[in-house]
Motif scaffolding. Sequence first.
Motif, mmCIF file in Angstrom:
data_model
loop_
_atom_site.group_PDB
_atom_site.id
_atom_site.type_symbol
_atom_site.label_atom_id
_atom_site.label_comp_id
_atom_site.label_asym_id
_atom_site.label_seq_id
_atom_site.Cartn_x
_atom_site.Cartn_y
_atom_site.Cartn_z
ATOM 1 N N THR A 107 0.858 -1.181 0.000
ATOM 2 C CA THR A 107 0.000 0.000 0.000
ATOM 3 C C THR A 107 0.893 1.229 0.000
ATOM 4 O OG1 THR A 107 -1.739 -1.170 1.174
ATOM 5 C CG2 THR A 107 -1.810 1.237 1.249
ATOM 6 N N LEU A 108 0.716 2.052 -1.025
ATOM 7 C CA LEU A 108 1.580 3.219 -1.207
ATOM 8 C C LEU A 108 0.929 4.451 -0.572
ATOM 9 C CD1 LEU A 108 4.181 4.014 -2.775
ATOM 10 C CD2 LEU A 108 2.706 4.642 -4.672
ATOM 11 N N ILE A 109 1.710 5.116 0.264
ATOM 12 C CA ILE A 109 1.230 6.366 0.873
ATOM 13 C C ILE A 109 2.273 7.443 0.617
ATOM 14 C CG2 ILE A 109 0.657 7.524 3.043
ATOM 15 C CD1 ILE A 109 -0.499 4.943 4.063
ATOM 16 N N SER A 110 1.867 8.500 -0.070
ATOM 17 C CA SER A 110 2.812 9.549 -0.439
ATOM 18 C C SER A 110 2.056 10.878 -0.373
ATOM 19 C CB SER A 110 3.348 9.243 -1.843
ATOM 20 O OG SER A 110 4.420 10.091 -2.168
ATOM 21 N N PRO A 111 2.716 11.948 0.080
ATOM 22 C CA PRO A 111 1.964 13.167 0.396
ATOM 23 C C PRO A 111 1.220 13.800 -0.773
ATOM 24 C CG PRO A 111 4.332 13.570 0.443
ATOM 25 C CD PRO A 111 4.147 12.100 0.355
ATOM 26 N N GLU A 112 1.656 13.549 -2.024
ATOM 27 C CA GLU A 112 0.983 14.192 -3.165
ATOM 28 C C GLU A 112 -0.270 13.418 -3.588
ATOM 29 O OE1 GLU A 112 3.383 12.148 -3.361
ATOM 30 O OE2 GLU A 112 3.223 10.940 -5.176
ATOM 31 N N LEU A 113 -0.461 12.214 -3.047
ATOM 32 C CA LEU A 113 -1.597 11.387 -3.445
ATOM 33 C C LEU A 113 -2.832 11.731 -2.622
ATOM 34 C CD1 LEU A 113 0.231 7.917 -3.620
ATOM 35 C CD2 LEU A 113 -0.466 9.354 -5.568
ATOM 36 N N GLU A 114 -3.968 11.855 -3.316
ATOM 37 C CA GLU A 114 -5.223 12.132 -2.624
ATOM 38 C C GLU A 114 -5.633 10.951 -1.762
ATOM 39 O OE1 GLU A 114 -7.338 14.697 -2.099
ATOM 40 O OE2 GLU A 114 -5.656 15.833 -2.937
ATOM 41 N N ASN B 131 -2.055 -2.374 -3.335
ATOM 42 C CA ASN B 131 -1.491 -3.340 -4.295
ATOM 43 C C ASN B 131 -0.592 -2.725 -5.351
ATOM 44 O OD1 ASN B 131 -2.594 -5.826 -3.350
ATOM 45 N ND2 ASN B 131 -4.594 -4.997 -3.967
ATOM 46 N N ARG B 132 0.290 -1.861 -4.911
ATOM 47 C CA ARG B 132 1.249 -1.279 -5.849
ATOM 48 C C ARG B 132 2.526 -2.124 -5.871
ATOM 49 N NH1 ARG B 132 1.569 4.015 -8.089
ATOM 50 N NH2 ARG B 132 -0.476 4.955 -7.971
ATOM 51 N N ASN B 133 3.198 -2.097 -7.025
ATOM 52 C CA ASN B 133 4.515 -2.720 -7.160
ATOM 53 C C ASN B 133 5.495 -1.610 -7.507
ATOM 54 O OD1 ASN B 133 3.407 -5.498 -7.082
ATOM 55 N ND2 ASN B 133 2.430 -4.808 -8.974
ATOM 56 N N VAL B 134 6.491 -1.426 -6.673
ATOM 57 C CA VAL B 134 7.398 -0.289 -6.831
ATOM 58 C C VAL B 134 8.804 -0.790 -7.155
ATOM 59 C CG1 VAL B 134 8.405 1.726 -5.683
ATOM 60 C CG2 VAL B 134 6.006 1.096 -5.241
ATOM 61 N N LEU B 135 9.333 -0.305 -8.278
ATOM 62 C CA LEU B 135 10.660 -0.748 -8.720
ATOM 63 C C LEU B 135 11.720 0.304 -8.412
ATOM 64 C CD1 LEU B 135 12.571 -2.671 -10.260
ATOM 65 C CD2 LEU B 135 11.871 -1.524 -12.379
ATOM 66 N N ILE B 136 12.781 -0.173 -7.786
ATOM 67 C CA ILE B 136 13.923 0.687 -7.456
ATOM 68 C C ILE B 136 15.143 0.115 -8.153
ATOM 69 C CG2 ILE B 136 15.452 1.360 -5.544
ATOM 70 C CD1 ILE B 136 12.796 0.931 -3.778
ATOM 71 N N VAL B 137 15.877 0.962 -8.885
ATOM 72 C CA VAL B 137 17.137 0.512 -9.482
ATOM 73 C C VAL B 137 18.246 1.428 -8.971
ATOM 74 C CG1 VAL B 137 18.437 0.134 -11.614
ATOM 75 C CG2 VAL B 137 16.003 -0.450 -11.522
ATOM 76 N N ASP B 138 19.296 0.808 -8.467
ATOM 77 C CA ASP B 138 20.367 1.540 -7.781
ATOM 78 C C ASP B 138 19.743 2.379 -6.655
ATOM 79 O OD1 ASP B 138 22.233 0.329 -9.426
ATOM 80 O OD2 ASP B 138 22.011 1.876 -10.960
ATOM 81 N N ASP B 139 19.942 3.690 -6.699
ATOM 82 C CA ASP B 139 19.423 4.466 -5.553
ATOM 83 C C ASP B 139 18.170 5.275 -5.898
ATOM 84 O OD1 ASP B 139 20.556 6.363 -7.166
ATOM 85 O OD2 ASP B 139 21.773 7.300 -5.604
ATOM 86 N N ARG B 140 17.510 4.947 -7.018
ATOM 87 C CA ARG B 140 16.345 5.744 -7.438
ATOM 88 C C ARG B 140 15.077 4.906 -7.596
ATOM 89 N NH1 ARG B 140 17.373 11.534 -7.688
ATOM 90 N NH2 ARG B 140 19.589 11.505 -7.261
ATOM 91 N N VAL C 85 6.182 4.328 2.494
ATOM 92 C CA VAL C 85 6.111 5.792 2.634
ATOM 93 C C VAL C 85 7.487 6.387 2.382
ATOM 94 C CG1 VAL C 85 4.242 5.674 4.350
ATOM 95 C CG2 VAL C 85 6.625 5.711 5.128
ATOM 96 N N PRO C 86 7.557 7.698 2.098
ATOM 97 C CA PRO C 86 8.884 8.320 1.973
ATOM 98 C C PRO C 86 9.600 8.294 3.321
ATOM 99 C CG PRO C 86 7.127 9.798 1.183
ATOM 100 C CD PRO C 86 6.467 8.675 1.887
ATOM 101 N N GLY C 87 10.933 8.223 3.297
ATOM 102 C CA GLY C 87 11.703 8.345 4.534
ATOM 103 C C GLY C 87 11.485 9.720 5.149
ATOM 104 N N ILE C 88 11.695 9.801 6.449
ATOM 105 C CA ILE C 88 11.473 11.060 7.171
ATOM 106 C C ILE C 88 12.670 11.995 6.975
ATOM 107 C CG2 ILE C 88 11.245 12.071 9.498
ATOM 108 C CD1 ILE C 88 9.992 9.307 10.322
ATOM 109 N N MET C 89 12.368 13.272 6.742
ATOM 110 C CA MET C 89 13.408 14.300 6.729
ATOM 111 C C MET C 89 13.245 15.153 7.985
ATOM 112 S SD MET C 89 14.206 17.123 3.796
ATOM 113 C CE MET C 89 15.236 18.560 4.088
ATOM 114 N N ASP C 90 14.292 15.235 8.787
ATOM 115 C CA ASP C 90 14.298 16.153 9.934
ATOM 116 C C ASP C 90 15.195 17.313 9.538
ATOM 117 O OD1 ASP C 90 14.606 17.522 12.345
ATOM 118 O OD2 ASP C 90 14.498 15.692 13.547
ATOM 119 N N SER C 91 14.618 18.493 9.400
ATOM 120 C CA SER C 91 15.376 19.623 8.844
ATOM 121 C C SER C 91 16.079 20.464 9.908
ATOM 122 C CB SER C 91 14.467 20.495 7.985
ATOM 123 O OG SER C 91 13.400 20.998 8.762
#
Length: 485
Positions: free
Chosen positions: A28-35, A40-49, A75-81
């Motif tokens: 299950t994909l959760i990302s801030p730009e998504l409504e 059931n998403r399949n997410v492909l990562i190659v190298d670091d992207r 989910v995206p990793g957390i950024m602490d600024s």
Amino acid sequence: MKVSGIVLLSVMSFLSVAKQGLLVKNVTLISPELEMVQENRNVLIVDDRIIDNNVRIVEEEKYRHVIDGSDQFLVPGIMDSHVHVSSIPGMGFGGEKHVVENTELAMQYFTQQPKSFLYHGVTHVVDPNPGKHWSEFVSGEIHPDYFRCEVITSKETFPYIEKMPEIADEIFSYLVQENTAVDDKNSPESLVTKIANSGAVCIKLYFENGYGDSNQWPLLSPATLKRIKTAAVKNNLMILAHANAIDMYQAALNAKVDMLAHGLWNWGKYSRNQQLPNEMLTLLNEVKSKDIGFMATQRVIAGLGEVMLPETKHNSAFLKTTPKALLNWYKTPAAQWFTKELIAGFDGLSSEKIAEIFLYGRTRKNQQVITYLDSVHHPMLIASDFPGSPSYANQPGLTTYQEMQMLAQAGISLKGVLAAATINNAKQFNLADDYGSVENGKVANLLLLNENPLKTIEAWDAIDKIILRGKVHARDDLRANKPVH
Ligand SMILES: [Zn+2]
């Protein structure tokens, strides 16, 4: 569009010959730009992207590594600024007395620290006062992506003036001389250029004329501040301002800073039904209308309150973040130096009373500020200011999670907390091309959670795996004091 389609096709045909990449399937994909959440998403990562966040036809044999993300949330990793990796909780900055007297403990701490951030899902950080010890943070085998601001101060102003000169010289590298010619090596222009060339992403300035009601320290002159701002714009550097009182906020806004590094807890007296005074509303409306980044840093105040409570040094959550030897040191008389300083600063008030002032008075005042800015739709940022002071109540990574909890307590929605920890921070620091969402082309700094972060804030502590630049780490491999079997 045509070009990126061709690129994608060629990547895919390459994949058919050699096994490559990491596929997270059925997640299950959760990302801030998504409504809405995407099941059931399949997410492909190659190298670091992230290459494709919606692979339709899964041929598992194509990929080097497949993770089944059923019943999990990506989910995206957390950024602490706002973190300070050169400052050890309970000790202070490298170079300061307690660090120098306990080098073995300090070394153990510095070795574990990057892993403790990752253990709590913090995959990228901004350090606005890196001192000279940040290189230790990035030289470890594994660490969050690291960005820094460099401090410009002078020998006459805070924070330099508050420290012994030999320690201050150790911590601050960019000491401005006022009224100098542009080509002087300590002029605002020369220092800003030097900072830009060092690879920093921003400049930090301090607007602090004294703690609480005191005002014994001068600020940099308006003329110097103007020269710094002009040079910063020329060099594409943002300015982050330390300020946490009304007059200091105003001085920072007058200097046209881009971000405020702290919330506002030094105003009025707290009472439960108190309205924000008019001068506060005017100020906060200016923050909103000028689009100034706002870092609440609730954990600074909470850390000052909690350090006064005897049970804090026995907090079992610290076992995951901090080497046992340092936790044992917190229980020694020598480690109580900072609580003693606080008590002296409050003219001998009892520990319980001081804890109450911070934990109930000041955090709630800042909470009102947070709630107001949220009500006018000003974006929140996760910025803990870890460790915030030499308090040992704040520990790496854990403090970021607690800051997220405190924003939720202030009434920020769980969707708002997600945005604050990810895309808002990325946008604020001009890093959104690489970070902040689970979108194609971005850096694969991601978390696999066992719970839904849009249902409960505790999901951010239910981390199963941390993906850092495309490499998968089991959470328990990153903790301090691993149990021996
Ligand atoms: Zn700070």
